[in-house]
Motif scaffolding. Structure first.
Motif, short mmCIF file in Angstrom:
data_model
loop_
_atom_site.label_atom_id
_atom_site.label_comp_id
_atom_site.label_asym_id
_atom_site.label_seq_id
_atom_site.Cartn_x
_atom_site.Cartn_y
_atom_site.Cartn_z
N PHE A 308 0.83 -1.21 0.00
CA PHE A 308 0.00 0.00 0.00
C PHE A 308 0.86 1.26 0.00
O PHE A 308 0.63 2.20 -0.76
N ALA A 309 1.87 1.30 0.87
CA ALA A 309 2.69 2.50 1.03
C ALA A 309 3.43 2.86 -0.25
O ALA A 309 3.70 4.05 -0.50
N ARG A 310 3.75 1.87 -1.06
CA ARG A 310 4.49 2.14 -2.30
C ARG A 310 3.64 2.89 -3.32
O ARG A 310 4.17 3.54 -4.23
N THR A 311 2.31 2.83 -3.20
CA THR A 311 1.44 3.38 -4.24
C THR A 311 0.50 4.48 -3.75
O THR A 311 -0.09 5.19 -4.57
N PHE A 312 0.34 4.67 -2.44
CA PHE A 312 -0.62 5.65 -1.94
C PHE A 312 -0.06 7.06 -2.08
O PHE A 312 0.95 7.41 -1.46
N GLY A 313 -0.74 7.89 -2.89
CA GLY A 313 -0.26 9.24 -3.18
C GLY A 313 -0.81 10.33 -2.32
O GLY A 313 -0.54 11.50 -2.56
N GLY A 314 -1.59 9.98 -1.31
CA GLY A 314 -2.05 11.00 -0.37
C GLY A 314 -3.49 11.41 -0.58
O GLY A 314 -4.19 10.93 -1.48
N VAL A 315 -3.93 12.36 0.25
CA VAL A 315 -5.30 12.85 0.26
C VAL A 315 -5.32 14.26 -0.33
O VAL A 315 -4.39 15.04 -0.14
N GLU A 316 -6.37 14.58 -1.04
CA GLU A 316 -6.48 15.89 -1.68
C GLU A 316 -6.27 17.01 -0.68
O GLU A 316 -6.76 16.94 0.46
N HIS A 317 -5.55 18.04 -1.10
CA HIS A 317 -5.26 19.25 -0.32
C HIS A 317 -4.23 19.02 0.78
O HIS A 317 -4.03 19.88 1.64
N ARG A 318 -3.57 17.87 0.79
CA ARG A 318 -2.56 17.57 1.80
C ARG A 318 -1.24 17.25 1.09
O ARG A 318 -0.98 16.11 0.77
N ILE A 319 -0.45 18.28 0.85
CA ILE A 319 0.79 18.17 0.06
C ILE A 319 0.50 17.35 -1.20
O ILE A 319 1.18 16.38 -1.53
N GLU A 320 -0.51 17.78 -1.90
CA GLU A 320 -0.97 17.12 -3.13
C GLU A 320 -0.23 17.71 -4.33
O GLU A 320 -0.26 18.92 -4.56
N LEU A 321 0.43 16.85 -5.08
CA LEU A 321 1.11 17.31 -6.30
C LEU A 321 0.05 17.70 -7.33
O LEU A 321 -0.74 16.86 -7.77
N VAL A 322 0.02 18.98 -7.68
CA VAL A 322 -0.99 19.48 -8.62
C VAL A 322 -0.50 19.35 -10.05
O VAL A 322 -1.23 18.90 -10.93
N ARG A 323 0.77 19.73 -10.26
CA ARG A 323 1.26 19.80 -11.63
C ARG A 323 2.77 19.98 -11.62
O ARG A 323 3.32 20.59 -10.70
N GLU A 324 3.43 19.45 -12.65
CA GLU A 324 4.82 19.80 -12.91
C GLU A 324 4.85 20.59 -14.21
O GLU A 324 4.40 20.11 -15.25
N ARG A 325 5.34 21.82 -14.14
CA ARG A 325 5.34 22.73 -15.29
C ARG A 325 6.72 23.34 -15.45
O ARG A 325 7.24 23.96 -14.53
N ARG A 326 7.31 23.15 -16.59
CA ARG A 326 8.63 23.71 -16.90
C ARG A 326 9.65 23.34 -15.82
O ARG A 326 10.47 24.16 -15.42
N GLY A 327 9.55 22.10 -15.34
CA GLY A 327 10.49 21.62 -14.34
C GLY A 327 10.20 22.08 -12.93
O GLY A 327 10.97 21.80 -12.00
N VAL A 328 9.05 22.76 -12.72
CA VAL A 328 8.66 23.25 -11.39
C VAL A 328 7.48 22.42 -10.90
O VAL A 328 6.48 22.24 -11.61
N ARG A 329 7.60 21.89 -9.67
CA ARG A 329 6.51 21.11 -9.07
C ARG A 329 5.66 22.01 -8.18
O ARG A 329 6.18 22.73 -7.32
N TRP A 330 4.34 21.95 -8.37
CA TRP A 330 3.38 22.77 -7.62
C TRP A 330 2.59 21.86 -6.68
O TRP A 330 1.98 20.87 -7.13
N TYR A 331 2.56 22.19 -5.40
CA TYR A 331 1.89 21.36 -4.40
C TYR A 331 0.79 22.16 -3.69
O TYR A 331 0.97 23.33 -3.34
N ASN A 332 -0.33 21.49 -3.46
CA ASN A 332 -1.47 22.07 -2.76
C ASN A 332 -1.55 21.47 -1.36
O ASN A 332 -1.87 20.30 -1.18
N ASP A 333 -1.25 22.30 -0.36
CA ASP A 333 -1.36 21.88 1.05
C ASP A 333 -2.35 22.80 1.76
O ASP A 333 -2.08 23.30 2.85
N SER A 334 -3.51 22.99 1.13
CA SER A 334 -4.50 23.94 1.66
C SER A 334 -5.01 23.53 3.03
O SER A 334 -5.48 24.38 3.79
#
Length: 459
Positions: A308-334
């Motif tokens: 499970f731990a190898r594949t679980f990517g987390g819960v929405e709004h909790r250090i959630e990877l939103v997008r990688e754009r031009r080599g920049v990673r954007w995270y949502n930790d609302s």
């Protein structure tokens, strides 16, 4: 007693429900369909309810709205919404009203074991991990509570062999007089002091998670957190601890050794989960896994945990990877509505990040955030009511290094500024350290607005 039996006891009695929010709507539907005399009480005016108000009235519900919505309440039973402090219903109790809540009734009626999680930080992720692990091991699980899904209306479909896994807030726990079979306390730090009368009251509310456990109950507590360690004495059940402290091995529970989570009890030690096998970033998620592993001992095989731990990517709004754009990673930790939560988020990344923060103040100190910002942030972008106090905390920290700080008007400006300044390899993290209520309905809406803005950036 079944749910049907309970609803029968309410017939012929007057019932009030405080709050007409999303979490109470299943309860209102349940009561109205059972023919119960219901009054809904809410500080919103009638126009603000719109079609919902129309539908409630058509269903026979009485509406008590506006600023004086709690004045003179004398219904036989009052369901308190979690966000309403019990002190506002003391006059009604003195007049003879019985004050309860959806969660308290669920605890009374639930036919299966209940596993409940609370804490200042990490409770939603820990609750989700536990529920998913149980499901992966073949158990039938009902996930709900403060995580956003009321369970009372579904209680008649729950079997004795199932598991109910619930997240509980301090507000839900304030008046609880029943504890779960397995209780998990992730950590405790000053929080919600804009609603609680004191830190002592906040801690006492959390203690109710353990206070009514029988000897066969299980409590999982964070050894590294002084408050949760002290609260472990409140249970009559068996206590499991988890710790990240080097060389610390609990009598029963989880600890770190050789870059892995190990478990120890009367039967000996065994390695459960290599840290490299956890997809979620951050030491706080290591703690979340340790708490979950303690909670599911004997219920979930170790290999299921590792898979499970190898594949679980987390819960929405909790250090959630939103997008990688031009080599920049954007995270949502609302979800980070407190300084301690943002501190944990910042410590999740090895590199210094571009941090977007600020929102509504909830009465707690931002001073501890200042040193961590200076250590872990390369550019601080602030907006909202707490922009000034966060800037002050960073500037007054002993390790102040004349950090680059921008104060902007709103989230569109914050995202534009971050996009203009970010370089390949950077991380942009939304982690507000404040509540969302200055501009948004809740942290979910705040997170969705941020995600929409990020996803709208051109390639």
């Amino acid at each position: 007693m079944t749910l049907h039996d309970y609803l029968e006891t309410l017939k012929g009695r007057r019932v009030a429900v405080t709050g007409v929010g999303v979490s109470n709507q299943p309860l209102l539907k349940l009561l109205l369909e059972a023919g119960v005399d219901v009054t809904v009480c809410d500080k919103k005016e009638r126009d603000a309810l719109g079609a919902l108000g129309d539908n409630l009235e058509k269903s026979g519900c009485k509406l008590r709205l506006g600023p004086g919505y709690l004045e003179g309440l004398d219904q036989d039973v009052i369901f308190r919404t979690p966000g309403l402090h019990p002190r506002f219903l003391e006059a009604a109790k003195a007049r003879g009203s019985q004050v309860t809540s959806e969660m308290e009734v669920f605890f009374d009626l639930c036919p299966c074991p209940i596993l409940a999680v609370t804490g200042s930080d990490g409770k939603t992720t820990t609750t989700t991990i536990i529920a998913r692990l149980l499901e992966a091991a073949g158990h039938r699980v009902h996930l709900g509570g403060n995580i956003g899904h009321p369970l009372l209306s579904e209680v008649d479909g729950i079997q004795p062999t199932d598991w109910a896994v619930v997240e509980l807030s301090s507000f839900q726990l304030l008046t609880m007089r029943k504890s779960p079979h397995i209780a998990v306390l992730t950590n405790l730090a000053p929080n919600h002091l804009d609603v609680h009368t004191s830190m002592e009251e906040y801690v006492e509310a959390k203690a109710n998670l353990l206070a009514y456990q029988p000897p066969e109950g299980i409590a999982v507590c964070n050894w590294d957190n002084e408050i949760t360690r002290d609260l472990s004495s409140k249970t009559a059940g068996k206590v499991f601890y988890f710790t990240r402290k080097s060389g610390q091995i609990p009598a029963r529970g989880c600890y770190l050794q050789n870059e892995a989570i190990w478990y120890h009890d009367e039967t000996g030690n065994r390695e459960i989960l290599p840290l490299a096998g956890i997809l979620l970033p951050g030491v706080h998620n290591v703690e979340n896994y340790m708490a979950a592993i303690c909670a599911v001992q004997g219920l979930v095989p170790d290999e299921t945990v590792r898979s499970f731990a190898r594949t679980f990517g987390g819960v929405e709004h909790r250090i959630e990877l939103v997008r990688e754009r031009r080599g920049v990673r954007w995270y949502n930790d609302s979800i980070a509505s407190s300084p301690s939560r943002t501190i944990a988020g910042l410590r999740s990344f090895p590199e210094k990040v571009i941090l977007i923060a600020g929102g509504k103040d909830k009465g707690i100190s931002y001073a501890p955030l200042g040193p961590v910002i200076n250590d872990h942030v390369k550019l601080l972008i602030l907006c909202g009511a707490t922009a000034g106090v966060i800037r002050e905390a960073a500037g007054q920290a002993e390790n102040n290094r004349d950090l680059d700080i921008l104060v902007v008007e709103d989230y569109p400006a914050a995202v534009r500024a971050a996009a203009e300044r970010a370089q390949e390899g950077d991380v942009v993290l939304l982690s507000p350290a404040s509540t969302s209520f200055d501009r948004f309905k809740n942290f979910e809406e705040r997170g969705h607005v941020f995600k929409d803005l990020v996803n709208a950036l051109p390639e």
